[in-house]
Write a protein that holds these residues in place. Structure first.
Motif, PDB file in Angstrom:
ATOM      1  N   ILE A 190       0.957  -1.249  -0.021  1.00  0.00           N
ATOM      2  CA  ILE A 190       0.124   0.858   0.093  1.00  0.00           C
ATOM      3  C   ILE A 190       0.678   1.033  -0.520  1.00  0.00           C
ATOM      4  CG2 ILE A 190       0.238   0.068   2.762  1.00  0.00           C
ATOM      5  CD1 ILE A 190      -2.874   1.111   1.839  1.00  0.00           C
ATOM      6  N   LEU A 191       0.452   2.417  -0.600  1.00  0.00           N
ATOM      7  CA  LEU A 191       1.356   3.431  -1.236  1.00  0.00           C
ATOM      8  C   LEU A 191       0.273   4.826  -0.866  1.00  0.00           C
ATOM      9  CD1 LEU A 191       3.716   2.468  -2.587  1.00  0.00           C
ATOM     10  CD2 LEU A 191       3.879   4.520  -4.120  1.00  0.00           C
ATOM     11  N   GLY A 192      -0.101   5.486   0.400  1.00  0.00           N
ATOM     12  CA  GLY A 192      -0.899   6.640   1.072  1.00  0.00           C
ATOM     13  C   GLY A 192      -0.456   7.782   1.333  1.00  0.00           C
ATOM     14  N   MET A 193      -1.332   9.060   1.323  1.00  0.00           N
ATOM     15  CA  MET A 193      -1.261  10.374   1.557  1.00  0.00           C
ATOM     16  C   MET A 193      -2.279  10.386   2.591  1.00  0.00           C
ATOM     17  SD  MET A 193      -2.058  12.809   0.963  1.00  0.00           S
ATOM     18  CE  MET A 193      -1.976  15.325   0.917  1.00  0.00           C
ATOM     19  N   SER A 194      -1.806  11.547   3.587  1.00  0.00           N
ATOM     20  CA  SER A 194      -2.843  12.047   4.071  1.00  0.00           C
ATOM     21  C   SER A 194      -2.202  13.009   4.570  1.00  0.00           C
ATOM     22  CB  SER A 194      -3.073  10.717   5.417  1.00  0.00           C
ATOM     23  OG  SER A 194      -2.012  10.732   6.379  1.00  0.00           O
ATOM     24  N   ARG A 195      -3.118  13.981   5.449  1.00  0.00           N
ATOM     25  CA  ARG A 195      -2.667  15.309   6.250  1.00  0.00           C
ATOM     26  C   ARG A 195      -2.710  15.069   7.421  1.00  0.00           C
ATOM     27  NH1 ARG A 195      -5.919  20.212   2.705  1.00  0.00           N
ATOM     28  NH2 ARG A 195      -5.310  19.915   1.031  1.00  0.00           N
ATOM     29  N   VAL A 210      -6.733  -6.328   1.377  1.00  0.00           N
ATOM     30  CA  VAL A 210      -8.201  -6.405   1.992  1.00  0.00           C
ATOM     31  C   VAL A 210      -7.899  -6.183   3.346  1.00  0.00           C
ATOM     32  CG1 VAL A 210      -8.900  -6.848   0.625  1.00  0.00           C
ATOM     33  CG2 VAL A 210      -8.629  -8.315   1.748  1.00  0.00           C
ATOM     34  N   ALA A 211      -6.276  -7.139   4.061  1.00  0.00           N
ATOM     35  CA  ALA A 211      -6.505  -6.940   5.488  1.00  0.00           C
ATOM     36  C   ALA A 211      -5.579  -5.983   5.677  1.00  0.00           C
ATOM     37  CB  ALA A 211      -5.935  -8.547   5.990  1.00  0.00           C
TER      38      ALA A 211
END
Length: 486
Positions: A190-195, A210-211
Motif C-alpha cells: 500500500i502507498l498512501g498520503m494523508s494530511r 484487503v487486510a
C-alpha cells in the motif's frame, strides 16, 4: 572515554580530577549510559544526513498538466473524490504503472471491451464506477477472474443489482473493465498520503491488500523523498524484509518500489489540493510494480494553486529556476544544486588556482574533506540555496553561487566561485544575478558578503550591481558588501 565514579563524598574529588583532565565523569552508570546513547544517536543522524541520494522525487518523469486537467474536471463537477480511472490516470502520469482500463457505460459495452482485452489477457476484472461509493468491495462491486465476454456482461448486471440492494441512492456511472493481473509471487503493498495537522502531507508505505488494517504493518515519512529516504521507509516495515526474497521467492524490484514512492512524493509537491491518496494494492515482484486500485481525494477550491505545496514540513527542491547562459563561446546550464553534484567537485576544485581559493575562503585552502563537500551539496532549501553552472557540452561544473539565510529571513550571506579558466566571460555576473533574483523572490531583506579588500574583481562587480561597500573596522583587509532587496 566516559567514566563513572560511584559514591557521594569520596567520589567528588576523584570525579573532579577526571573532569579537570577533560574526561567526562558521571555520578551513576545510568547517566553514563544515557551519554553513550546521545553520542550514538548523534553519530547515526550524522551518517544518515551525509548519505548521497542518486535520484530524488523531482527526477521522476511526470505530466503535471495531464493531472491538472483531471483535477479541474473533478472540481468543475463539484466532486472531491476521483473515480478509479481518473485516479489511475493521475498516478500513471507520475510514473506508477497501472493496467489498461476501459470505461463501459452499460453491461453491453462491458462485453465489447472484454472481447478486445481477452485477445491479450486470459482473465478480466469488472469494477463498479460510482462517485458515491469509494470502497467497491464492501458491496460486491468487484468481480475477478472472468474468462469470457458474456460472463463480463453478466457480472456487470450482478454488480448493478448489488448496488440497488445495498446502496439504492448511489448513481451507477458505468463499469471499469481491465485485464486480470496475476503475479503468483508478488507482494501486496500500500502507498498512501494523508494530511497531518502539524507536519502537513505524510506518505504511508506498508503491507497492503484487503487486510491492511488487520496487518497493521505500515510506516510514515515526510515528503519530498529521494531514493535513500524511500529505501529507509521500506526498511521500517516487516514486509520490507520479505521484499528481499526468501526460499523460492526472488527479490522484488526494489528500485521500482522506490520510483513509485518518489512519483507519489512529487505529486504531493506539485499539488497542494491533494487531501488523501490510497494506492492499494500495489503488486510488487521481480518484474516491477503495478497499481491495481487507486483512490484520490482533492480539495476542489485549491486545484489552481501552483506547487510547491506550502504545507510541506520540508521544503522541496526549488524547481523552475533553471536557465541557459552563453559566454566566451561556451554554453552553460544554470540550476539549483543537487546532492549528486558532489561527484563534480573534485575536478572543479582541481581547476581553481590556489589564489582564487584563498580569495573565496578568505585564507589558503589545500583540501576539502568529504564531509565538507557533502555539506556543500546537501542543502536545507529553506535556509540555504546554491546555483551551479554546468558546461552544456560536458556536464562539468563551471561555477557556483551560494546563499545562506538567517532564520528570520532578514539577511542572507552570499558567496561566489567560478573556475579559473572560465573567468572574464560573464559567468560570475550571471550566477550573482541568479542568486539575487532568488533572494528577492524568497522575501529576503538584505544579502551581504565578506570580501578581501584585494579582491578587486569581486568588489568591482558588486559596485556595478548596486552593493554598498564598507570596510570592517575590526577586521583589517576585509570589506562588507551589502545589497538591500526589500
Amino acid at each position: 572515554v566516559l567514566t563513572c565514579w560511584l559514591g557521594e563524598h569520596t567520589a567528588r574529588s576523584g570525579r573532579q580530577i577526571l573532569q579537570d583532565a577533560g574526561i567526562a565523569s558521571f555520578e551513576t552508570p545510568a547517566d553514563a549510559a544515557m551519554a553513550v546513547a546521545y553520542l550514538s544517536d548523534w553519530s547515526r543522524a550524522q551518517r544518515a544526513l551525509m548519505r548521497t541520494p542518486s535520484s530524488r522525487s523531482e527526477d521522476v518523469p511526470s505530466d503535471r498538466e495531464a493531472v491538472l486537467a483531471i483535477f479541474r474536471e473533478v472540481a468543475r463537477e463539484g466532486r472531491r473524490m476521483l473515480t478509479e480511472p481518473e485516479a489511475k490516470a493521475a498516478i500513471s502520469a507520475y510514473g506508477i504503472p497501472v493496467p489498461e482500463t476501459v470505461v463501459a457505460k452499460t453491461p453491453a459495452e462491458a462485453e465489447v471491451a472484454a472481447s478486445r482485452l481477452l485477445k491479450t489477457s486470459e482473465r478480466i476484472v469488472v469494477k463498479l464506477l460510482s462517485k458515491a461509493i469509494s470502497h467497491k468491495s464492501d458491496i460486491d462491486g468487484v468481480v475477478l477472474n472472468i474468462a469470457d465476454a458474456a460472463a463480463v456482461g453478466a457480472a456487470a448486471r450482478a454488480i448493478e443489482a448489488g448496488v440497488r440492494k445495498h446502496a439504492p441512492q448511489a448513481d451507477i456511472e458505468g463499469y471499469a473493465v481491465q485485464p486480470m493481473v496475476t503475479r503468483k509471487q508478488a507482494q501486496e503493498l500500500i502507498l498512501g498520503m494523508s494530511r497531518d495537522p502539524i507536519f502537513g502531507p505524510a506518505i504511508l508505505f506498508g503491507a497492503g491488500g484487503v487486510a491492511v488494517e488487520v496487518m497493521d504493518d505500515t510506516a510514515i515519512a515526510l515528503p519530498p523523498l529521494d531514493d535513500v529516504l524511500a529505501s529507509d521507509l521500506i526498511g521500517q516495515t516487516r514486509i520490507g524484509r520479505l521484499l528481499a526474497g526468501f526460499r523460492d521467492r526472488k527479490p522484488t524490484n526494489r528500485q521500482a518500489i522506490i520510483a513509485a514512492l518518489n512519483g507519489l512524493s512529487q505529486m504531493i509537491v506539485d499539488f497542494p489540493c491533494l487531501v488523501a491518496v490510497d494506492i492499494n494494492p500495489l503488486l510488487a515482484d521481480a518484474e516491477g510494480v503495478i497499481a491495481l486500485d487507486a483512490r484520490i481525494e482533492i480539495e476542489p477550491g485549491r486545484v489552481e494553486e501552483a506547487g510547491p505545496n506550502p504545507a510541506l514540513a520540508i521544503r522541496p527542491y526549488p524547481s523552475g529556476w533553471d536557465k541557459a547562459f552563453a559566454g566566451g563561446g561556451t554554453h552553460y546550464h544554470i540550476r539549483p544544486i543537487k546532492p549528486a553534484d558532489i561527484a563534480l567537485y573534485p575536478e572543479f576544485l582541481a581547476r581553481i588556482s590556489p589564489d582564487d581559493l584563498r580569495l573565496r575562503f578568505l585564507s589558503p585552502r589545500k583540501s576539502f574533506s568529504d564531509q565538507m563537500l557533502k555539506r556543500f551539496t546537501q542543502l536545507d532549501y529553506d535556509r540555504n540555496m546554491a546555483f551551479v553552472a554546468l558546461e552544456t557540452a560536458t556536464g562539468a561544473l563551471a561555477g557556483i553561487s551560494r546563499l545562506s539565510c538567517d532564520p528570520d529571513r532578514s539577511v542572507a550571506e552570499y558567496a561566489l566561485l567560478v573556475r579559473t579558466d572560465l573567468q572574464g566571460h560573464g559567468l560570475g555576473w550571471e550566477l550573482l544575478r541568479q542568486i539575487v533574483a532568488y533572494a528577492k523572490a524568497d522575501g529576503i531583506g538584505w544579502i551581504e558578503g565578506i570580501v578581501l579588500s584585494e579582491n578587486r574583481t569581486m568588489l568591482t562587480m558588486c559596485r556595478e550591481f548596486g552593493f554598498s561597500i564598507a570596510h570592517l573596522p575590526d577586521e583589517p583587509g576585509l570589506v562588507e558588501a551589502r545589497l538591500q532587496l526589500h
